[in-house]
Design a protein around this motif. Sequence first.
Motif, PDB file in Angstrom:
ATOM      1  N   GLU A 188       0.817  -1.204   0.000  1.00 16.58           N
ATOM      2  CA  GLU A 188       0.000   0.000   0.000  1.00 16.58           C
ATOM      3  C   GLU A 188       0.857   1.262   0.000  1.00 16.58           C
ATOM      4  OE1 GLU A 188      -3.401   0.221   0.345  1.00 16.58           O
ATOM      5  OE2 GLU A 188      -3.799  -1.933   0.358  1.00 16.58           O
ATOM      6  N   ARG A 189       2.171   1.091   0.074  1.00 19.51           N
ATOM      7  CA  ARG A 189       3.112   2.207   0.108  1.00 19.51           C
ATOM      8  C   ARG A 189       2.933   3.051   1.371  1.00 19.51           C
ATOM      9  NH1 ARG A 189       7.554   2.350  -1.959  1.00 19.51           N
ATOM     10  NH2 ARG A 189       7.534   4.571  -2.459  1.00 19.51           N
ATOM     11  N   VAL A 190       2.517   2.386   2.459  1.00 17.72           N
ATOM     12  CA  VAL A 190       2.553   3.020   3.771  1.00 17.72           C
ATOM     13  C   VAL A 190       3.954   2.834   4.347  1.00 17.72           C
ATOM     14  CG1 VAL A 190       1.623   2.986   6.122  1.00 17.72           C
ATOM     15  CG2 VAL A 190       0.098   2.649   4.164  1.00 17.72           C
ATOM     16  N   LEU A 191       4.556   1.693   4.045  1.00 14.70           N
ATOM     17  CA  LEU A 191       5.921   1.381   4.458  1.00 14.70           C
ATOM     18  C   LEU A 191       6.777   1.143   3.217  1.00 14.70           C
ATOM     19  CD1 LEU A 191       5.173  -1.218   7.296  1.00 14.70           C
ATOM     20  CD2 LEU A 191       5.680   1.219   7.585  1.00 14.70           C
ATOM     21  N   GLU A 192       8.033   1.502   3.337  1.00 14.31           N
ATOM     22  CA  GLU A 192       8.990   1.245   2.254  1.00 14.31           C
ATOM     23  C   GLU A 192      10.186   0.522   2.846  1.00 14.31           C
ATOM     24  OE1 GLU A 192      11.184   4.606   0.800  1.00 14.31           O
ATOM     25  OE2 GLU A 192      11.206   3.777  -1.243  1.00 14.31           O
ATOM     26  N   GLU A 193      10.439  -0.692   2.376  1.00  7.35           N
ATOM     27  CA  GLU A 193      11.546  -1.459   2.922  1.00  7.35           C
ATOM     28  C   GLU A 193      12.870  -0.897   2.412  1.00  7.35           C
ATOM     29  OE1 GLU A 193      12.549  -6.100   3.994  1.00  7.35           O
ATOM     30  OE2 GLU A 193      11.390  -5.675   2.180  1.00  7.35           O
ATOM     31  N   VAL A 194      13.725  -0.485   3.316  1.00  9.02           N
ATOM     32  CA  VAL A 194      15.014   0.105   2.953  1.00  9.02           C
ATOM     33  C   VAL A 194      16.158  -0.870   3.196  1.00  9.02           C
ATOM     34  CG1 VAL A 194      14.228   2.466   3.308  1.00  9.02           C
ATOM     35  CG2 VAL A 194      15.199   1.193   5.234  1.00  9.02           C
ATOM     36  N   ALA A 195      15.912  -1.878   3.991  1.00 13.16           N
ATOM     37  CA  ALA A 195      16.855  -2.969   4.242  1.00 13.16           C
ATOM     38  C   ALA A 195      16.017  -4.132   4.759  1.00 13.16           C
ATOM     39  CB  ALA A 195      17.919  -2.565   5.261  1.00 13.16           C
ATOM     40  N   THR A 196      16.590  -5.310   4.801  1.00 19.42           N
ATOM     41  CA  THR A 196      15.824  -6.473   5.256  1.00 19.42           C
ATOM     42  C   THR A 196      15.274  -6.241   6.663  1.00 19.42           C
ATOM     43  OG1 THR A 196      17.230  -7.929   3.933  1.00 19.42           O
ATOM     44  CG2 THR A 196      15.899  -8.949   5.656  1.00 19.42           C
ATOM     45  N   GLY A 197      13.936  -6.228   6.769  1.00 15.49           N
ATOM     46  CA  GLY A 197      13.297  -6.034   8.059  1.00 15.49           C
ATOM     47  C   GLY A 197      13.294  -4.606   8.573  1.00 15.49           C
ATOM     48  N   ARG A 198      13.735  -3.675   7.751  1.00 14.97           N
ATOM     49  CA  ARG A 198      13.794  -2.260   8.147  1.00 14.97           C
ATOM     50  C   ARG A 198      12.958  -1.449   7.168  1.00 14.97           C
ATOM     51  NH1 ARG A 198      15.024   1.096  12.474  1.00 14.97           N
ATOM     52  NH2 ARG A 198      16.123   2.981  11.823  1.00 14.97           N
ATOM     53  N   TYR A 199      12.051  -0.605   7.711  1.00 14.49           N
ATOM     54  CA  TYR A 199      11.109   0.109   6.865  1.00 14.49           C
ATOM     55  C   TYR A 199      11.112   1.608   7.170  1.00 14.49           C
ATOM     56  CZ  TYR A 199       9.199  -4.516   5.884  1.00 14.49           C
ATOM     57  OH  TYR A 199       9.051  -5.826   5.500  1.00 14.49           O
ATOM     58  N   ARG A 200      10.948   2.394   6.118  1.00 15.38           N
ATOM     59  CA  ARG A 200      10.697   3.823   6.284  1.00 15.38           C
ATOM     60  C   ARG A 200       9.191   4.037   6.256  1.00 15.38           C
ATOM     61  NH1 ARG A 200      10.413   8.707   2.993  1.00 15.38           N
ATOM     62  NH2 ARG A 200      10.589   7.466   1.069  1.00 15.38           N
ATOM     63  N   ILE A 201       8.693   4.846   7.168  1.00  9.32           N
ATOM     64  CA  ILE A 201       7.259   5.135   7.233  1.00  9.32           C
ATOM     65  C   ILE A 201       6.983   6.313   6.313  1.00  9.32           C
ATOM     66  CG2 ILE A 201       5.320   5.703   8.735  1.00  9.32           C
ATOM     67  CD1 ILE A 201       7.092   4.690  11.095  1.00  9.32           C
ATOM     68  N   LEU A 202       6.121   6.114   5.339  1.00  5.12           N
ATOM     69  CA  LEU A 202       5.869   7.137   4.338  1.00  5.12           C
ATOM     70  C   LEU A 202       4.802   8.124   4.821  1.00  5.12           C
ATOM     71  CD1 LEU A 202       6.019   4.920   1.142  1.00  5.12           C
ATOM     72  CD2 LEU A 202       7.814   6.309   2.170  1.00  5.12           C
ATOM     73  N   PRO A 203       4.888   9.375   4.384  1.00  3.44           N
ATOM     74  CA  PRO A 203       3.980  10.429   4.883  1.00  3.44           C
ATOM     75  C   PRO A 203       2.500  10.181   4.629  1.00  3.44           C
ATOM     76  CG  PRO A 203       5.866  11.402   3.758  1.00  3.44           C
ATOM     77  CD  PRO A 203       5.929   9.917   3.506  1.00  3.44           C
ATOM     78  N   VAL A 204       2.168   9.270   3.697  1.00  3.15           N
ATOM     79  CA  VAL A 204       0.763   9.009   3.421  1.00  3.15           C
ATOM     80  C   VAL A 204       0.026   8.514   4.657  1.00  3.15           C
ATOM     81  CG1 VAL A 204       1.012   6.604   2.711  1.00  3.15           C
ATOM     82  CG2 VAL A 204      -0.804   8.003   1.699  1.00  3.15           C
ATOM     83  N   VAL A 205       0.759   7.976   5.641  1.00  2.00           N
ATOM     84  CA  VAL A 205       0.114   7.501   6.871  1.00  2.00           C
ATOM     85  C   VAL A 205      -0.618   8.640   7.572  1.00  2.00           C
ATOM     86  CG1 VAL A 205       2.056   7.871   8.468  1.00  2.00           C
ATOM     87  CG2 VAL A 205       0.461   5.989   8.862  1.00  2.00           C
ATOM     88  N   GLU A 206      -0.167   9.877   7.384  1.00  2.00           N
ATOM     89  CA  GLU A 206      -0.831  11.036   7.975  1.00  2.00           C
ATOM     90  C   GLU A 206      -2.240  11.211   7.408  1.00  2.00           C
ATOM     91  OE1 GLU A 206       0.206  13.038  10.403  1.00  2.00           O
ATOM     92  OE2 GLU A 206       2.157  13.936   9.979  1.00  2.00           O
TER      93      GLU A 206
END
Length: 247
Positions: A188-206
Motif C-alpha cells: 500500500e506504500r505506507v511502508l517502504e523497505e530500505v533494508a531487510t526487516g527495516r522500513y521507512r514510514i511514508l507520509p501518506v500515513v498522515e
Amino acid sequence: MTELDTESRAAQVPDPDEAAPSGTFVEALAVEDDDPGLFPGDTGVLPFEARRVLALLLQRRYLAAADHPVEWKALLTHQQVVSSRLHDLFVELVVDRDYEIAYKRQVRSDGLTIPVLLKDEPYKRVETLLMLFVRNRFRQEQGAGQAAAYVDAEEMADYALGFLAHDETNLSARRREIDNAVAALARERVLEEVATGRYRILPVVEILLPVDRLRELTRWLHGADEQAVPAPQPDEDIAASPQEADE
C-alpha cells in the motif's frame, strides 16, 4: 454596390483555369489537423504528460512527489484537466500540497445512481494495529525534528503480539498474520523497505490516519477488548483503483 465595384472585386479573384505566374508558389491550406496521435487510431486530446499522470492515478492508490517528481510536476501543470477526466468517471482528485501527495476518491451524491469504481475495504485487525503503531512512530520522529521515520519488523511484531489473547497458543499462525500485514502495508506504500526487516514510514500515513482518528483508535485500544479492534476505513481517499477493485 455599383457595377464598377462588382467588376473590380471580380478582377481580383484569380481564374482557377489560369496558370500561376512563373516563379510563384501557391501554398495549399491544410483542411484538418493531420496529427497522427500517440498511437495508431488515437483520438485522445491530452498531451502525453497529462495522460501518463491520469493513468498513474488510476493505477495506484496515490501519487507522491518523492517517488515521481516528474509526474508530480506534470500533475500540477495539468491538474484542472486531469481532475475533469476523473470527474467523467465519478471520481474526485485530491491534491495535498503540504505532503505532496495526490489521490483519488469515489464521488457519492444523493439522488445520483453512480457506478462505484473504488471499493471501501476496511483494514484487517492486525493491519489496524500496525497502522496505529507506525503512525505514532511517525509523529514522534516528526516531533523530534527527524527528516524521516523508520521502524523494524520485529518492533511491529512485538507490538501486535502484545494484543493477543492471553490464552493464545498458535503463535506461528499469528506471526504469519503479522508478516502478511506488514507486507500489505508495504504494498500500500505506507511502508517502504530500505533494508531487510527495516522500513521507512511514508507520509501518506498522515492522510490514512488523521490526528482525530488516531486519537479515537488509540483511546479505544487502551480501553477495549483486544479481540474486537475496529479496523479503520482507508478513508476512501486512498481507496483501491478500479483495477484493484476487481481483484
